[in-house]
Write a protein that holds these residues in place. Structure first.
Motif, mmCIF file in Angstrom:
data_model
loop_
_atom_site.group_PDB
_atom_site.id
_atom_site.type_symbol
_atom_site.label_atom_id
_atom_site.label_comp_id
_atom_site.label_asym_id
_atom_site.label_seq_id
_atom_site.Cartn_x
_atom_site.Cartn_y
_atom_site.Cartn_z
ATOM 1 N N SER A 142 29.375 -6.151 -11.548
ATOM 2 C CA SER A 142 29.782 -7.459 -12.072
ATOM 3 C C SER A 142 28.867 -8.579 -11.563
ATOM 4 N N PHE A 143 27.843 -8.227 -10.794
ATOM 5 C CA PHE A 143 26.875 -9.194 -10.284
ATOM 6 C C PHE A 143 25.503 -8.531 -10.315
ATOM 7 N N ALA A 144 24.451 -9.334 -10.316
ATOM 8 C CA ALA A 144 23.093 -8.797 -10.351
ATOM 9 C C ALA A 144 22.726 -8.202 -8.994
ATOM 10 N N SER A 145 22.263 -6.968 -9.033
ATOM 11 C CA SER A 145 21.829 -6.298 -7.819
ATOM 12 C C SER A 145 20.591 -5.468 -8.156
ATOM 13 N N TRP A 146 19.651 -5.423 -7.232
ATOM 14 C CA TRP A 146 18.377 -4.759 -7.480
ATOM 15 C C TRP A 146 18.106 -3.703 -6.426
ATOM 16 N N ARG A 147 17.430 -2.632 -6.848
ATOM 17 C CA ARG A 147 17.051 -1.526 -5.958
ATOM 18 C C ARG A 147 15.523 -1.400 -5.986
ATOM 19 N N ARG A 148 14.915 -1.353 -4.806
ATOM 20 C CA ARG A 148 13.458 -1.210 -4.722
ATOM 21 C C ARG A 148 13.079 0.194 -5.202
ATOM 22 N N ILE A 149 12.085 0.271 -6.085
ATOM 23 C CA ILE A 149 11.645 1.577 -6.579
ATOM 24 C C ILE A 149 10.184 1.867 -6.221
ATOM 25 N N ALA A 150 9.419 0.836 -5.859
ATOM 26 C CA ALA A 150 8.022 1.055 -5.482
ATOM 27 C C ALA A 150 7.503 -0.143 -4.693
ATOM 28 N N THR A 151 6.636 0.159 -3.720
ATOM 29 C CA THR A 151 5.940 -0.883 -2.969
ATOM 30 C C THR A 151 4.465 -0.511 -2.966
ATOM 31 N N MET A 152 3.605 -1.465 -3.323
ATOM 32 C CA MET A 152 2.172 -1.221 -3.394
ATOM 33 C C MET A 152 1.428 -2.343 -2.687
ATOM 34 N N VAL A 212 -5.185 -2.808 11.003
ATOM 35 C CA VAL A 212 -3.864 -2.193 10.946
ATOM 36 C C VAL A 212 -3.920 -0.815 10.311
ATOM 37 N N HIS A 213 -3.056 0.063 10.804
ATOM 38 C CA HIS A 213 -2.860 1.380 10.196
ATOM 39 C C HIS A 213 -1.502 1.376 9.517
ATOM 40 N N ILE A 214 -1.470 1.762 8.250
ATOM 41 C CA ILE A 214 -0.213 1.910 7.515
ATOM 42 C C ILE A 214 -0.075 3.380 7.167
ATOM 43 N N ARG A 215 1.035 3.971 7.569
ATOM 44 C CA ARG A 215 1.261 5.382 7.283
ATOM 45 C C ARG A 215 1.096 5.632 5.786
ATOM 46 N N GLY A 216 0.357 6.668 5.445
ATOM 47 C CA GLY A 216 0.099 6.980 4.050
ATOM 48 C C GLY A 216 -1.270 6.521 3.572
ATOM 49 N N ILE A 217 -1.920 5.662 4.369
ATOM 50 C CA ILE A 217 -3.285 5.224 4.054
ATOM 51 C C ILE A 217 -4.190 5.825 5.123
ATOM 52 N N ALA A 218 -5.174 6.583 4.697
ATOM 53 C CA ALA A 218 -5.981 7.389 5.618
ATOM 54 C C ALA A 218 -6.921 6.574 6.500
ATOM 55 N N ARG A 219 -7.119 5.316 6.182
ATOM 56 C CA ARG A 219 -8.071 4.511 6.951
ATOM 57 C C ARG A 219 -7.388 3.257 7.502
ATOM 58 N N GLY A 269 -6.568 -9.489 7.810
ATOM 59 C CA GLY A 269 -6.734 -10.351 6.644
ATOM 60 C C GLY A 269 -5.466 -10.429 5.822
ATOM 61 N N ALA A 270 -5.581 -11.090 4.670
ATOM 62 C CA ALA A 270 -4.445 -11.290 3.760
ATOM 63 C C ALA A 270 -4.447 -10.195 2.694
ATOM 64 N N TYR A 271 -3.262 -9.698 2.389
ATOM 65 C CA TYR A 271 -3.091 -8.628 1.410
ATOM 66 C C TYR A 271 -1.960 -8.984 0.452
ATOM 67 N N GLU A 272 -2.162 -8.680 -0.822
ATOM 68 C CA GLU A 272 -1.101 -8.862 -1.807
ATOM 69 C C GLU A 272 -0.250 -7.590 -1.832
ATOM 70 N N VAL A 273 1.068 -7.784 -1.746
ATOM 71 C CA VAL A 273 2.022 -6.679 -1.819
ATOM 72 C C VAL A 273 2.874 -6.888 -3.062
ATOM 73 N N GLU A 290 -8.280 -1.788 -4.612
ATOM 74 C CA GLU A 290 -7.442 -0.746 -5.193
ATOM 75 C C GLU A 290 -5.996 -0.978 -4.773
ATOM 76 N N MET A 291 -5.075 -0.576 -5.635
ATOM 77 C CA MET A 291 -3.647 -0.726 -5.379
ATOM 78 C C MET A 291 -3.136 0.628 -4.887
ATOM 79 N N LEU A 292 -2.602 0.641 -3.660
ATOM 80 C CA LEU A 292 -2.106 1.877 -3.060
ATOM 81 C C LEU A 292 -0.595 1.813 -2.891
ATOM 82 N N SER A 293 0.075 2.908 -3.180
ATOM 83 C CA SER A 293 1.522 3.001 -2.997
ATOM 84 C C SER A 293 1.819 3.252 -1.525
ATOM 85 N N ILE A 294 2.770 2.491 -0.984
ATOM 86 C CA ILE A 294 3.163 2.651 0.413
ATOM 87 C C ILE A 294 4.680 2.591 0.508
#
Length: 93
Positions: free
Chosen positions: A43-53, A16-23, A28-32, A66-70
Motif C-alpha cells: 500500500s506504499f512505495a517500496s524498492w528493492r536493490r537489484i544491482a550496484t555498479m 582501494v580494493h573492492i571485493r570482486g574487482i581484481a585490481r 578519486g571520484a567514482y560514479e555508482v 568500464e562499468m563493473l558490477s559490485i
C-alpha cells in the motif's frame, strides 16, 4: 515491474580494493549506479536493490572507463576501509 536507477558520486581518498574487482582502484571520484525494482502489492512505495555498479578507469585504454558490477556490502566495506585509513593517518600526523 517498475525499475529505477539512482546515481551518486563517491570519493575514495586512498587507493582501494573492492571485493570482486581484481585490481586496486586509484584514489578519486567514482560514479555508482544502483538499480532498484518496485515491490508490487504494497500500500506504499517500496524498492528493492537489484544491482550496484561502479564506473572505473579501464585497464589498458587511456581515458576509457568500464562499468563493473559490485556488491553493495563490498562497496560499503571499501568506503569504511578508506575512512579508517584517513582516521589512522590523522592519528599519526
Amino acid at each position: 515491474m517498475t525499475i529505477r536507477s539512482r546515481r551518486e558520486t563517491i570519493t575514495f581518498k586512498h587507493p582501494v580494493h573492492i571485493r570482486g574487482i581484481a585490481r586496486a582502484l586509484p584514489a578519486g571520484a567514482y560514479e555508482v549506479v544502483t538499480d532498484e525494482e518496485m515491490i508490487e502489492g504494497l500500500s506504499f512505495a517500496s524498492w528493492r536493490r537489484i544491482a550496484t555498479m561502479i564506473n572505473v578507469p579501464s585497464e589498458g585504454v587511456q581515458g576509457a572507463t568500464e562499468m563493473l558490477s559490485i556488491g553493495s556490502v563490498d562497496l560499503a566495506d571499501a568506503q569504511a576501509a578508506d575512512a579508517q585509513s584517513e582516521e589512522a593517518r590523522a592519528v599519526h600526523d
